[in-house]
Every structure is written in structure tokens, then in C-alpha cells.
Design a protein around this motif. Sequence first.
Motif, mmCIF file in Angstrom:
data_model
loop_
_atom_site.group_PDB
_atom_site.id
_atom_site.type_symbol
_atom_site.label_atom_id
_atom_site.label_comp_id
_atom_site.label_asym_id
_atom_site.label_seq_id
_atom_site.Cartn_x
_atom_site.Cartn_y
_atom_site.Cartn_z
ATOM 1 N N PRO A 52 34.970 71.887 -57.986
ATOM 2 C CA PRO A 52 35.439 70.735 -57.224
ATOM 3 C C PRO A 52 35.707 71.115 -55.768
ATOM 4 O O PRO A 52 36.282 72.150 -55.485
ATOM 5 C CB PRO A 52 36.729 70.334 -57.948
ATOM 6 N N MET A 53 35.241 70.253 -54.870
ATOM 7 C CA MET A 53 35.488 70.467 -53.450
ATOM 8 C C MET A 53 36.803 69.787 -53.120
ATOM 9 O O MET A 53 37.066 68.693 -53.589
ATOM 10 C CB MET A 53 34.382 69.794 -52.639
ATOM 11 N N LYS A 54 37.594 70.416 -52.298
ATOM 12 C CA LYS A 54 38.850 69.779 -51.903
ATOM 13 C C LYS A 54 38.596 68.847 -50.728
ATOM 14 O O LYS A 54 37.900 69.206 -49.794
ATOM 15 C CB LYS A 54 39.867 70.851 -51.524
ATOM 16 N N THR A 55 39.178 67.650 -50.799
ATOM 17 C CA THR A 55 39.051 66.731 -49.675
ATOM 18 C C THR A 55 40.102 67.120 -48.630
ATOM 19 O O THR A 55 41.056 67.832 -48.947
ATOM 20 C CB THR A 55 39.312 65.282 -50.124
ATOM 21 N N PRO A 56 39.937 66.641 -47.377
ATOM 22 C CA PRO A 56 40.955 66.956 -46.361
ATOM 23 C C PRO A 56 42.352 66.550 -46.824
ATOM 24 O O PRO A 56 43.328 67.278 -46.583
ATOM 25 C CB PRO A 56 40.515 66.121 -45.160
ATOM 26 N N ALA A 57 42.445 65.396 -47.525
ATOM 27 C CA ALA A 57 43.762 64.945 -47.991
ATOM 28 C C ALA A 57 44.349 65.944 -48.987
ATOM 29 O O ALA A 57 45.541 66.263 -48.943
ATOM 30 C CB ALA A 57 43.655 63.570 -48.621
ATOM 31 N N ALA B 62 51.959 71.471 -59.526
ATOM 32 C CA ALA B 62 50.912 72.190 -60.264
ATOM 33 C C ALA B 62 50.160 71.223 -61.188
ATOM 34 O O ALA B 62 48.938 71.294 -61.312
ATOM 35 C CB ALA B 62 51.534 73.323 -61.076
ATOM 36 N N ARG B 63 50.913 70.303 -61.835
ATOM 37 C CA ARG B 63 50.239 69.334 -62.718
ATOM 38 C C ARG B 63 49.310 68.427 -61.915
ATOM 39 O O ARG B 63 48.225 68.088 -62.353
ATOM 40 C CB ARG B 63 51.274 68.496 -63.480
ATOM 41 N N TYR B 64 49.778 68.038 -60.707
ATOM 42 C CA TYR B 64 48.903 67.227 -59.851
ATOM 43 C C TYR B 64 47.659 68.034 -59.467
ATOM 44 O O TYR B 64 46.523 67.565 -59.564
ATOM 45 C CB TYR B 64 49.659 66.765 -58.587
ATOM 46 N N ALA B 65 47.900 69.303 -59.026
ATOM 47 C CA ALA B 65 46.815 70.107 -58.449
ATOM 48 C C ALA B 65 45.732 70.451 -59.467
ATOM 49 O O ALA B 65 44.582 70.698 -59.097
ATOM 50 C CB ALA B 65 47.388 71.385 -57.838
ATOM 51 N N GLY C 265 43.720 67.340 -58.975
ATOM 52 C CA GLY C 265 43.590 66.843 -57.609
ATOM 53 C C GLY C 265 43.799 65.344 -57.543
ATOM 54 O O GLY C 265 44.299 64.725 -58.481
ATOM 55 N N LEU C 266 43.381 64.750 -56.424
ATOM 56 C CA LEU C 266 43.556 63.308 -56.277
ATOM 57 C C LEU C 266 42.609 62.584 -57.238
ATOM 58 O O LEU C 266 41.448 62.967 -57.365
ATOM 59 C CB LEU C 266 43.263 62.881 -54.836
#
Lengths: 490, 429
Positions: free
Chosen positions: B6-11, B38-41, B44-45
Motif C-alpha cells: 500500500p502506498m501512503k497518501t499525503p494525508a 496502531a489499529r488505525y494505521a 490506513g485511511l
Amino acid sequence: MPAVQETIDQVRAIDVSEYKYGFETLIESDKAPKGLNEDTVRFISAKKGDPEWMTEWRLDAFRRWQTMREPTWARVDYPPIDFQDAYYYAAPKSSAAPKSLDEIDPAILETYKKLGIPLREQEILAGVAPENRVAVDAVFDSVSVATTFKDELKKAGVIFCSISEAIREHPDLVRKYLGTVVPVTDNFYATLNSAVFTDGSFVYIPEGVRCPMELSTYFRINEKNTGQFERTLIIADKGSYVSYLEGCTAPMRDENQLHAAVVELIALDDAEIKYSTVQNWYPGDAEGRGGIYNFVTKRGDCRGRNAKISWTQVETGSAITWKYPSCILRGDGSRGEFYSIAVSNGMQQVDSGTKMIHLGKNTTSRIISKGISAGRSQNTYRGLVSAHRKATNARNFTNCDSLLIGDKCGAHTVPYIESKTSTAVFEHEATTSKISEDQMFYCLQRGLSEEEATALIVNGFVKDVLQQLPMEFAVEAQKLISISLEGSVG
Amino acid sequence: MAIVTPMKTPAETSLEGAFARLRDTLPGAAAERRAAFARYAERGLPHRRVEEWKYTDLRAALRDAAPLAERPAAVPAGAPDLGAPRFLIANGHVLSAPASLPAGVTAVSLREALTAGHPALSALGDPLAAGNAAVELNTAFMTDGIILTVESGVTVTEPLHLAFVNEGSQPFATAARVLVMVGGGASVTLLETHQGPAGVAYQPNTMVEIVAGDGARVDHARLNGEGDAAIVLSSLSLRLGRETELTSVNGVFGAALSRHQVFATFAGESAKASINGLALLSRTQHADSTLVVDHAEPGGESRELFRTVVDDEAAGVFQGKIIVRQKAQKTDGRMMSGALLLGEASAMYNKPELEIFADDVACAHGATCGALDEDLLFYLMARGLPKPEAEALLLQAFVGEVVETVSNEAMREVLTGRIESWLKARAAR
């Protein structure tokens, strides 16, 4: 309210332990080597006598499949499938192009007789009134063993044969339509099917012809450890009509077997296709051992104006069902219908439903789905109704009810309703309390109790759905016909 | 098989940076914050391939994550006066509390509670919402808020007003959290209003948790009057004890994109809840109402009524899931979502789900969408009403049904006023 006793008894009568078609035909068969690779695909292609373009088509699909992942979104749970631990082609040894029924292995004829499928035309003629005749394409593991009434259908201009024969005899039609409704890249199982499909039926109804009899295919998985990958393609040319029936059974075995079919329907201007299924694959035993994994992609394309496609299904078999017969309503004024009764028992898992995709103007669709779960089964309705921005005046009515028998099973409803035009009118309801007050009032006034009145009205409604099934399947569906949906929950 | 990295978005990158920077300065609950982030990460979004966010692609909408807002120096003006004791929460920080609270009600700011390790904090967090990106991010970043406690048996006659006011000329983010503990047999009305500047793409993410004791009565109403460029996340957690009765109504008028999520758990027998919502959307607004109703205990009754009016190129989303656990026999759940599409390019996405494991229950859901009824329009016009007025009348009646479920009169008037001005603005176009 809980289910009534009558319903409970009826569902028990078709419980997994009561499976009647679980016998095995002992017959020698010719198999592809175990496993799946390009050689397997070439082997199947050679066995089928495919022309060059077809072999390439399969290989393209196979290469594509290798990059795909199995879908996991459905509400079904099963251990990972080892696609290398199965045979992808199995044919009765004696079946090398039988010219008449006399050349077919008597064991196979006996099998179909036991299943109640008439393969001898004269027997059919003798026993049944002519208007109830059915032409049958009998598919045994990977090959079509017989197709009846071919000559008579030919006179009407109807082509009804196995798909491998169609690829050889009618390549232009096949090339024009194959993979245009369910593209090779559609989904994991459709792509797998495109690579290794073995047999199935091909139907072409010419312009303006009303097919003189019902057409049907009877699928039988017999061989151990094999998957069945059939492919059906039905084309109804302008103004034509066809009613097509499909039935399926398999022997009882402890291991799971894979069935990944693709069915494509194409209805041109003013044509109508009625497709009915009684799906009765082996469901596994009460502990969930064995049974067929039924991963099927069925889709109809109303390509012309005022075309109509109607799916009717009675689903009682398979350990796992993953099946969404859909309609693409492309032509203006086209209509899609989906009638379904899914009964799950034992440890069965059903995730089934439909998609009605409204693209053309004034398109209409109707979905009636009844799910009944018993034992420790899980029964999910999953459906999509969508209207494209240009689908002005699209209409849909959806009704899905489910009923639970016992407290160890589950019933789930997952509808997706997407409207992108203000002129579309979509209604979705999932309740049995939606009986009209007028009907209720009428019944009560005539002295029925509320419960009796409800049962009467609901039963009448279910029968309406089952009446969509052609006569020939009435016997198989008989047990389900009188199932009361009283006590349904949304 | 293809391996996907997964690529991280700027947000997503900004959020990680912000958390690394702030985690030691945010008040208290350090371990909980880290665990939540950590659960969010992990995922990711959320984006459209995540089933619960299918129709609201947060990853695409959130171009960048704005910095967390500081506590404003001055008290922003403009919060509505509902004639009720008012807590003013500006940019996620509590600026003022009522001088005196009704008898039996106590309040403490979340900031103080987190710093001092208040005992009520043990009730913070809803297992039903675990893993939800909006909720986890709120927990990771929560700046301030209120912990309200209503003593058992107390009937609070005055409603309590939580006024969330946002202010700023550059994009900013907020993370306010409110916990309301309603004692057994107590009764209380909570009003929430949210507003902010026009033309600023600020990003509020609030969460309100209501824990209702046995036999409690709670009336809750919420107004989303956020600025027209805001990207708004809000979560409401409801945990209902035995024989509690609760209503919650959400009115959506503001925000460019909003997502209101309700997590309701029927934790005691025979609890009753009605969870309703209305939304009036125009331009390119996108409003998502998502609810999960979990009937864990027998005899519960839930009613959900949602009405959405969509004009222009706006889009409405309704996702409602009713879960009935094996134990929850005699549950009665009814969910209805209705939408009227007024513009040619308006869209509505409905996903009413049922997940049922008990056999003696009555559950139903319905979903409709379509244009205004031509016959009704014709009838009104035949009686001399001009078309815009006839339309306005029908629309008012359509969403009015939800407004009627708000028990507090002042709030009802505020909502009715917003509906009228929306209809006027529509007629003027």
C-alpha cells in the motif's frame, strides 16, 4: 414469531441427510493429469478439438487467472482451496462421440434414468403430451453425453448443442458472443472457467422463432476429485423466445468438489429468455463434511429494446453457494426478473442474490427472494440494484424475506441500492408484514383468524414465485411449494 | 499472486507525522492513544474497497490531513442559544461551561479527566466501533471534551447543550470527545450543535458516547450546520442498559462531505431506541449516515427512520446494519430509509443490512428512492399553489416526519428554521 411446524417438517424432509442423488456411477474415465498449468489447459483444448483461437482464448484467461486473487467478500467460510489438487477434465471412457443412445455406456443411461432425466426421445413421446416435451443436453463430468430432439429443433432453426460442438460447428456465432456478457477478466472463478471450461450448452434461437419446446441441461458430477466447469451461452435473436431449465446433482463424498460455471444470456430486441434452475448439488453431511463448492457467474444482457430476461432458482444443494444471476438492462424498455428460493440446512452456506443494472431508459426489474435457513446453516441475500445516470424512468421492486428455523442458523440481507437519476424509482422491502390491509381485512371478514389469513396470503405469494418455474421442474420443487413463510423475518 | 504494497497518501503521512509529534504532549491516556493509532494505521485511511466505506472514499476525499487546532484565544461568537445550560467547545477545546448545572449533573473537562486519570475514563471506548478509522483517530488525537454524569434516579428538566464551534481561516482539524454517563432511572435531554466557517476545508472529528443505565431515558438531537467546505466525521456510541429508552436525531445541512456513524448496543434486556436522521443536500455535498445496531440482549426494540433530500449533484448515503444475536430473542427491529432525488444528477446509495441469528424476532427494513410524486404535485398545483411552493410543501412534510421525533421544542425550531431556509434558497436558484 417462530416458524410453524408444517414448515419445519418440510425443510427437514429435504435436510442434508435426506440427499437422494448421492449414488455413484462406477465407470472408467479418461482424466487430465492432476493439477492446473498451461499444459492442462492445452490438454483440455485438444480433447475438445478446439480451433486455434479458442486455445489462445483459454491460455489468455489462464495467464490472467494466475494474477488474480480469490474473492473473500462473501459471507462464506471455507478452508483455502488447493487448485493443484484436483482434476480439471474427466470424461467417461466410452463416450468418444457416441452417434446414438445405443453407443452410450449403459451405466450412464442408467444414471440418468435413476435421476429421472429422460434421454430417449421415444419414451418421452410415449409418456407425455407433446406440449410438455423437453429437449435435454446431459453433461456427465466434463462432457456432454447426449442431446435430445436435435433434429426437430433444427427444423425450427434452433441450434441446441454442447458448447464444444458449437465452437467447432458455429464458430462465428460463438466468437461473436462468447465472453461478451461475462468478460474473461470478470472475476476469479469466471476467469478460471474461461481457461478450463469443458462442456455446457449452446443455444441460438433465430429471429422471430418461439422455441418449440423447453430446453434443458442436466449436470452430473460423478468422478472423484474433479471440478466441473461448464459454460452455457444462450442467444435469443430479435423477437424470439426460449425457456431453459438446468438441474444438477452429485454423489456423496467426504471431500469437497469445485463447480465453477459461467452462464451468459443475450437477448436482442423484443426477445425473451426464461432461465430456471433447480440446484441440488450434494450439500455435504450434517457435520459439514464434503459437498460441492458452487461458485457460479450467471449474467444476462438485455442487449436490445424491450428484451426480457427472467431468472428463477430453487437452491437447496451445495456446501457453499456463491451465485448472483444478474441482468444488465441495456436496451431501452428492457426488463429483468429474479425469483429465488434458497433453502439451507446442515452446515450449508449460501451467499446468493442478484444484480439489476439499469442502463437503458424505461427499464424495469423485479426481485423476489425467499431465504429459509435451518440447522447450522448461514443464508445470505446479497443484491445490487443500480440506475445509471441515463436510465431515466428506471423502476425496481425488491422483496426479500428470510425465515430461520432453530437458533443455530443465521439469515442475512445485504442489499445495495444505488440510484444516480432522479427519475428512477426504487423500492426495497424485506418484511412479511407488508401484506396489504385490504387482503387482510377481506380474509378476517370471512372468518379466518389473523394467523390463518397471513398464512393464506403469504402462501399464495410464494406460489406465485414458484409458478415461474416451468412444469417440468414442478416435481423437484414440489416439497418447497407448500413451505409457509409464516414467521419470516426481514 | 501479485503482492500489493500500500502506498501512503499525503494525508496518511501527515497523520503519522502529527501523531509522532503530538503523542507525548496530548493529555493522558498515552497507551490507549498509541493502541488506537496502531489499529488505525494497520489499514490506513478507509477507501471504497473497504466495505463499510464503500460509498464514502475518505482516502480520496482527504487530500491532506490538516494540523490539529490550538485552543482559540477568544470565545467565538455565533453559537445558537437554545435557552439551555451550554458547554462551548471551540476547535475541540472546552472554552466555557455553564455557571451552574442542574441538580444531579456533574461535568468535568476531558482534558482534566485525562490528566488526572478520572475513574469515568474506564467507560471510554466502544468495542462495537473497534477498528473504525474515524473512532480510532479520535481516540488517538482527542484534545478535550466533556465528561457528563447524571446521577441515578434524577430527572433533569433542563436540556443540556453541547455547542461545538469551529473557527479559523486556514484548514485545521479537531478531535473532541464527549462521554455522558446516565445513571439508572435518570432522564436527560442532550442537544448538540456544530458549526464553522464557510469556505475553509477544516476537518472536525468528534465522538460522543452515551452510556445509559438501567431504566434511563435519554433524548439526543444533533445539528450539523458545519461550513460548506468542511470534511466532517462524527461518531455516536450508544450503550443501552435494561429497559432504557433513547431517541437520537441527526439533522444534516452543512459540510462538503460528512459521515455520521452511530454504534448502538442493546446491552440490557428490553431496551428501546429510535435513531433517526434527516439530510438536505445540494451542490456537490456528500452526506453519509452509517449505523450499526447490535441487539445483544432479548426483547429490544429499535426503530430507525432516515429521510434524505438530494438536489443538484449532491449524493446521499445510508448504510444501516441491524445485528440480532442468537440470545436476542423477541427483538423487534424496523429500519426505513427514504430519499427524494430532485436534481438530474443527484444520487442516493442505500444499503440496509440485516444480520440475524435468532429465530423468534421481527425485523424489517425498507428503502425507497425516487423523485417527488407527480400526482401529489399536480393535486397541490390544481389547488392554486405555484410549483415551487407545492414542492417545498411536499419536501417539508417528507423531512418533517423526522423533525417531529425531536422532543425538545427549541431544537425542533432550529431544525425547522434550517429546513425553511434551505427550501427558500432552493426556490431562489
